[in-house]
Scaffold this motif. Structure first.
Motif, PDB file in Angstrom:
ATOM      1  N   GLY A  16       8.978   9.739  11.154  1.00 26.03           N
ATOM      2  CA  GLY A  16       7.691   9.062  11.068  1.00 26.03           C
ATOM      3  C   GLY A  16       7.773   7.642  11.587  1.00 26.03           C
ATOM      4  N   ASP A  69       5.399   3.663  11.262  1.00 27.88           N
ATOM      5  CA  ASP A  69       4.228   2.923  10.817  1.00 27.88           C
ATOM      6  C   ASP A  69       4.312   1.498  11.344  1.00 27.88           C
ATOM      7  OD1 ASP A  69       6.054   1.641   9.196  1.00 27.88           O
ATOM      8  OD2 ASP A  69       5.170   2.263   7.312  1.00 27.88           O
ATOM      9  N   SER A  87       3.534  10.628   9.858  1.00 31.16           N
ATOM     10  CA  SER A  87       4.824  11.241   9.549  1.00 31.16           C
ATOM     11  C   SER A  87       4.694  12.750   9.600  1.00 31.16           C
ATOM     12  CB  SER A  87       5.323  10.806   8.161  1.00 31.16           C
ATOM     13  OG  SER A  87       4.467  11.299   7.138  1.00 31.16           O
ATOM     14  N   SER A  97       2.271  17.098   7.493  1.00 31.90           N
ATOM     15  CA  SER A  97       1.966  16.005   8.423  1.00 31.90           C
ATOM     16  C   SER A  97       0.935  15.081   7.784  1.00 31.90           C
ATOM     17  CB  SER A  97       1.422  16.548   9.744  1.00 31.90           C
ATOM     18  OG  SER A  97       2.378  17.401  10.371  1.00 31.90           O
TER      19      SER A  97
END
Length: 230
Positions: free
Chosen positions: A149, A151, A167, A194
């Protein structure tokens, strides 16, 4: 309805739970500027479920039930952080051995889990933008699962912050899903989860306001069902 005056429908039914948690933690700076954390733990949960256990109400048709459910876990984890100016890296390694005992699964089941993950982040534009990435590997009872993932946080100023992340990871089935799944269900088809997460927040001395969007999709998840037969 009031809890203090409501009638008791099952006067001969009760449940008792004993919980034991033991944890040892060690932290240190074995690498200058990069903290280390080590944890070792033991957990024991024992639940007794009883109904008419002394048999005094058997003549009223109340069934005698005496079930014990036990779960134990022993394990440890290691977290190591590495800080290099604007780059920050963390590694987390876990090992756990679990044991379950319950009449719901007709006996005892033991599971082993080993996982390792890495997280990397970087501070950009005088720490206004902070993207990060992660990967994870899990070995659950000799079956491999993976995840990844990313961010990012962007601070427009001291009051306005934008966050975005996504993610995808694989998840094992729990012991009850494994035990009660129908024979034709292929448990080799792993659960795949997901997620997408977006948010915008505003904060100052007098006000906190945030708005966000979160979406999660799960593939190959098992759902409980009642099957009737004549």
């Amino acid at each position: 309805y009031t809890p203090t005056s409501a009638p008791v429908r099952f006067v001969d039914r009760y449940q008792k739970t004993d919980v034991n948690d033991l944890k040892l933690q060690l932290t240190g700076n074995f690498i200058p500027g990069s903290p280390t954390e080590i944890n070792v733990y033991y957990q024991d949960y024992f639940t007794q479920y009883r109904q008419n256990d002394n048999g005094s109400n058997s003549n009223k048709g109340i069934e005698i039930i005496s079930d014990n459910n036990d779960s134990k876990a022993i394990g440890g984890n290691l977290r190591q952080d590495f800080n290099f100016d604007i780059v920050h890296v963390s590694s987390i390694t876990d090992f756990e051995r679990m044991g379950y005992g319950s009449p719901l699964i007709n006996g005892n089941v033991n599971k082993n889990a080993f996982s390792t993950s890495g997280i990397a982040g970087i501070d950009l534009f005088d720490k206004s933008l902070k993207p990060s990435f992660f990967i994870k590997y899990l070995n659950y009872s000799s079956v491999s699962f993976t995840g990844a993932g990313a961010d990012a946080v962007y601070n427009f100023d001291k009051t306005l912050t934008l966050y975005g992340g996504l993610s995808s990871f694989e998840k094992p089935y729990n012991i009850f899903e494994e035990f009660y799944s129908l024979p034709y269900i292929n448990l080799d088809n792993k659960q795949k989860i997901s997620t997408v997460d977006l948010s915008l927040s505003f904060t100052n001395t007098f006000l906190n306001v945030s708005a966000g969007y979160f979406n999660q999709s799960i593939a190959n998840a098992l759902m409980p069902a009642i099957i009737y037969s004549d």
